[in-house]
Each structure stands twice: as C-alpha cells, then as structure tokens.
Scaffold this motif. Sequence first.
Motif, PDB file in Angstrom:
ATOM      1  N   LYS A 123      -0.288   3.504  -5.968  1.00 45.07           N
ATOM      2  CA  LYS A 123      -1.625   4.004  -6.325  1.00 45.07           C
ATOM      3  C   LYS A 123      -1.526   5.311  -7.076  1.00 45.07           C
ATOM      4  O   LYS A 123      -0.649   6.135  -6.794  1.00 45.07           O
ATOM      5  N   HIS A 183      -6.149   0.367   6.384  1.00 46.50           N
ATOM      6  CA  HIS A 183      -6.252   1.291   7.534  1.00 46.50           C
ATOM      7  C   HIS A 183      -7.026   0.647   8.678  1.00 46.50           C
ATOM      8  O   HIS A 183      -6.428   0.165   9.607  1.00 46.50           O
ATOM      9  N   HIS A 208      -9.778   2.084   1.097  1.00 47.76           N
ATOM     10  CA  HIS A 208      -9.307   2.808   2.269  1.00 47.76           C
ATOM     11  C   HIS A 208     -10.512   2.868   3.200  1.00 47.76           C
ATOM     12  O   HIS A 208     -11.465   3.607   2.934  1.00 47.76           O
ATOM     13  N   ASP A 224       2.236   2.713   3.640  1.00 47.52           N
ATOM     14  CA  ASP A 224       1.320   3.774   3.190  1.00 47.52           C
ATOM     15  C   ASP A 224       2.133   4.965   2.657  1.00 47.52           C
ATOM     16  O   ASP A 224       1.666   6.091   2.682  1.00 47.52           O
ATOM     17  N   HIS A 278       1.403   5.346  -1.964  1.00 49.08           N
ATOM     18  CA  HIS A 278       1.024   6.418  -2.904  1.00 49.08           C
ATOM     19  C   HIS A 278       2.360   7.053  -3.320  1.00 49.08           C
ATOM     20  O   HIS A 278       2.626   8.212  -3.038  1.00 49.08           O
ATOM     21  N   HIS A 321       0.857  -1.205   0.000  1.00 50.80           N
ATOM     22  CA  HIS A 321       0.000   0.000   0.000  1.00 50.80           C
ATOM     23  C   HIS A 321       0.883   1.242   0.000  1.00 50.80           C
ATOM     24  O   HIS A 321       1.424   1.618   1.046  1.00 50.80           O
TER      25      HIS A 321
HETATM   26 ZN    ZN Z   1      -3.372   5.081   1.464  1.00 51.04          ZN
END
Ligand code: ZN
Length: 431
Positions: free
Chosen positions: A154, A278, A255, A329, A87, A85
Amino acid sequence: MSSITYIKRASQLITVRGGSKEPKRAQDMSDIGIIEHGSVVVENGMITFVGSDVEAERYVHTLNGHINTIDASGKIVTPGLIDAHTHIVFGGSREKELEMRLNGAKYIDILKAGGGILQTTTSTREATEKQLIQETSKRLNRFLQYGVTTVEAKSGYGLTLEDELKQLRAAKKLDERHPIDLVSTFMGAHAVPVEYKENPDEFVRLVIEEMIPRVAEENLAEFCDVFCEEGVFTVEQSEQILEAGKGYGLKPKIHADEIVQFGGAELAAKVGAVSADHLLQASDEGIKQMAKSGVIAVLLPGTAFFLMEKPANARKMIEAGVPVALSTDRNPGSSPTESLPFIMNLACLTMKMTPAEVLTACTINAAHAIGRADEVGSIEVGKKGDLVLFDAPNYQTLQYNYAVNLVDTVIKKGQVIVEGGALRDVPVPTT
Ligand code: ZN
Ligand code: IZC
C-alpha cells in the motif's frame, strides 16, 4: 529448451486446490487438498503436473530437456505464501513508539499527536525513490526467506500527490526487478497530513480529485484502501473515496473496525469491497453483511499482538461464512515483521484457527484478496510455479513449532530462490 523443475517425494503436498473461482469459506477452509507422497512439475515457470510420486515418474519420462530434480522427502510442499496486506514501502523506523506504548500510550493517540503514520510520512517524503527501493528490497528478501512469494503493497506515507506516486512507482519497479510479485494499493487516505489538520475535507477532495485520477492514469494501483477509523476518516469520507476509486477501476479495500466499532464492516459490504481488514471490533451485523456480500476478512493477528490488543474473532467469522485471509500488515508502527509463518502461529494460538484453515488463509484466500486467485495460491496445473518446501513432515508441524522458521526451499516461477533456508544470490535492485 524448456526449463523443468521436478519436486518429488513430498511427505505431504498441500495443494489447497478447488478454490480458484471463489474463496474458501466455512468447512471448505479446512479442505487443503493433501496428496501424501506427492510430486509437482514446473515447466517454464508454470505448474504442468501435480500428483502422486508414481504418476509423476511416468510423466517426467515423457519430457525432454534438463530437469532440476528436488527431493522433498520428509518435507511438506505448499503454495508460495501470499501476504495480502502490507505497508512495506516506507522510509525511517518507529522503534521509540514501542517504549511509549509500554508506558501506556495508545497507538491512535500517538497518531493524533502527530506521530505514528505521520512520522513515517515525514521520513518517506524525505526518502528518494531509490532509497525506498533499496530499503524495501531488504524487507522483500526477508519475506522470501519466510516463504512469501507474492505481496500486496500500500501507499499512504506520502500524502501528497508526488510522494504517493513515488511510493507506488517504487513498488512497481520492485515488482519488475525483485523475484517477489507485488500488487499495489493506493492508500492516500491513510491519515490526514498535518497541513490539512484543520480542513480534512479538503484533503479528501485532493485524494478524490487529484490523486485517484492520476494513480489510475499511470496504472500504478489495482486497489484503493482507506483507514476508516474514529479520528482518521469517517464512514462517509471513506465511502466517497472508495466510490471515487471504483469510478477509476480501483477495487475497494478497507481498514475496518480496528480500534473502535465504527461501521467499517458494514461499509465494506455496502461498497462491495474485495476485503475488509483488521476487524477487531467488527459488529455481528457487519460480519453477517460481509458473509452475504462475499467480502474477504483479512485478519492481522500480529498487529493485535504487537499493540497488545485482543485479536479479531476469527471463529465467529468462519462460522458466519466469511472467507478469511491472514496477513502480516508489515508496517513500521503496528507490525514490524515479515514473518508470515509467525502470524500463522498467532492465528492458531490466539484466534483458534486450525492449522488447515491457517494454510488456506495464507494461500488461496489471500490470493483472492488481491485478485490473483487465477495465477497463484494453490498447487494446480496452469498456475505459477511458486512453491515452498518446509522442513516439516506434516502441515500441523508448521503451527506446532512456533516462531521457528521451517522454510527450507522457496521456488518462484520454477526457480530456486531460497535453498537450505538461505537466499541464493538475489539481485537487490539499487535504482
Ligand atoms: Zn494496514
Ligand atoms: O504506519 O501505523 N494501521 N495503518 C493503519 C497502519 C497501521 C500503519 C502504520
């Protein structure tokens, strides 16, 4: 001639075997398949032998060709770590938000006021694909130094068709050119951009009717994710988007329940999501349904730490039979770190996951969360030769020496990429 890498005399070989078909749950998460005094052989990028030092010597004698022998005495060897996960593809930075939050501002209020994700959207729209590739390469290089060999990435900082495609194309080129493997997720529903502030349903329509079909047509993502949260996308909007993605072959991720209890875990079970991520506020009913539907909980204790919030209830999830994975994350707002080993420390110290569970969560369970469990996530014959040598005599030491980078050697598809903790000449993609 075949290229052979022979890693021998590991004090512990942490194979994490036996979870390639289904993610590990409950007590199975503690079964990390340790071989004391173990060796691994990688031929042409693939693992061909796993076993004891004695058996390995015999096997290696049957091979022809140049053998690169690596002595792992005093070290443990694990599968390459997997971050399920992130970004990671973005422009700009958000260090000012830290001071705002220290003064009492909340992450979600910064977003609602037009900052946060929307600020990164502005800087990502301004960046060229080439700049995104260059900036992301540096982050990927740091990931390698922390033992991470596969990363999910992502989109969601473009929020226009062209800018979402730009992010996903950058990820695709990085997958081709950087030693780390990237797995892409389309997350056009990351925030409602300012131009649709008054008409969020119109933005949802754009995501469903224009973005998803194009992303699928260009084969730019395998998963579709939504920020299902109060003030961002409703449960209904999230369901519509994830169902639309499924129609185009994009597997759902969510999410879920990060800031308030919102029904995200329940929705994950309903749409058959691969993972719900999460889950700080997930309801007991949501956890039960996730266990029943086999949804993987991707927990992100670094985000809770950085936002100064109480982390997810990992113990409750593991006891309920939910397979748990852990990830950084990595993003510019709520988790600016590539240190998956530190996230592992936090999982242990703030969520009471055991050192063995933590390893399962960052290897085979993370591989399942990104649809790669048949290729990576364990040290088993037939998988990619992605391995990490940690300067630790046993696996517990990884959690005992916290916030210390114990990575000594990283091997990607049989090639040594990090040696003595330092990157070898990794070609940084420039275009
Ligand atoms: Zn995220
Ligand atoms: O840029 O704030 N939570 N999305 C949802 C994020 C964090 C990334 C960000």
